[in-house]
Scaffold this active site. Sequence first.
Site, PDB file in Angstrom:
ATOM      1  N   GLU A  47     -42.569  -1.946   6.019  1.00 20.84           N
ATOM      2  CA  GLU A  47     -43.412  -2.587   5.645  1.00 20.84           C
ATOM      3  C   GLU A  47     -45.205  -1.820   6.574  1.00 20.84           C
ATOM      4  O   GLU A  47     -45.363  -1.070   7.138  1.00 20.84           O
ATOM      5  CB  GLU A  47     -43.718  -4.143   6.833  1.00 20.84           C
ATOM      6  N   ALA A  48     -46.186  -1.771   5.744  1.00 22.92           N
ATOM      7  CA  ALA A  48     -47.545  -2.372   6.232  1.00 22.92           C
ATOM      8  C   ALA A  48     -48.324  -3.097   6.123  1.00 22.92           C
ATOM      9  O   ALA A  48     -48.083  -4.393   4.738  1.00 22.92           O
ATOM     10  CB  ALA A  48     -48.351  -1.008   5.105  1.00 22.92           C
TER      11      ALA A  48
END
Length: 290
Positions: A47-48
């Site tokens: 994820e970001a």
Amino acid sequence: MRSRRFQQVDVFTATPYLGNPLAVVLDGSGLTPQQMQAFTDWTNLSEATFLLPPEHPQADYRVRIFCPGRELPFAGHPTLGSCHAWLGAGGRPKGGSIVQECGVGLVRIRRDDASGRLAFAAPPLRKSSPLPDAEVERIARGLGIPRADIAAHAWCDNGPNWRGILLRDAGQVLALRPDPAVLAGLDVGVIGPRGKVGVIGPRAAGDDCAFEVRAFFPGNHGMAEDPVTGSLNAALAQWLIGAGLAPERYVAAQGTALGRAGRVHVERMADGEIWIGGHSVTCISGEVQL
């Protein structure tokens, strides 16, 4: 493009590089969803996140959460990691707790000054019934285990559409070799009790964790495994504690099969609310061109 403040944070660990890394862009203003998605895919992380000014008057900040190929309304390790980065960059909450605004609404986060851990209040489950029989059969085939080895199962959907599977011991969980073709399109979380049965070595007698957790989901190149997953652990806790299958306070291990040592702290309060906590540590701090 312009320079934006950036951190890469390791979440659910106090030791760098043993948890689940998260890319945090501390100023996401002006970026389109397509740009956010492209950057997330480029990082090759699970994820970001992109921090933005809050829109809700009670929120301290707003976050958009992306994984490879899609945006998520909520995720646990991005929640704790983003909060850690926001505080480290000088963020100051309006009240006693931090309030994050995201796709599922407002999520409260608390700081434990004694332990240094952050914890979030688990958002409500969107679905919590047992899985359909045909899906359980498919998951058993995809995990390479007999159907009878699945002790219990349930929808564990609090944003990400997790399917929860309870096995009988941690050894079974760690031995899994999932088949991506059979499990294609499914988000599957597997949990098994840790302790004397199925735990190898000295940890069998005095293990610091009650459960071993693994999380499998569709990635850009077939089935992927997440090192440590806050949203899944939150949903599993709501299911298992509510069903009397787990104590009201415990620590879960995740990432063991990947060489990580994630630790997720779970606690149900007197009012029934469940909190999911863990340490975070900043590994990279600087700027990114976006």
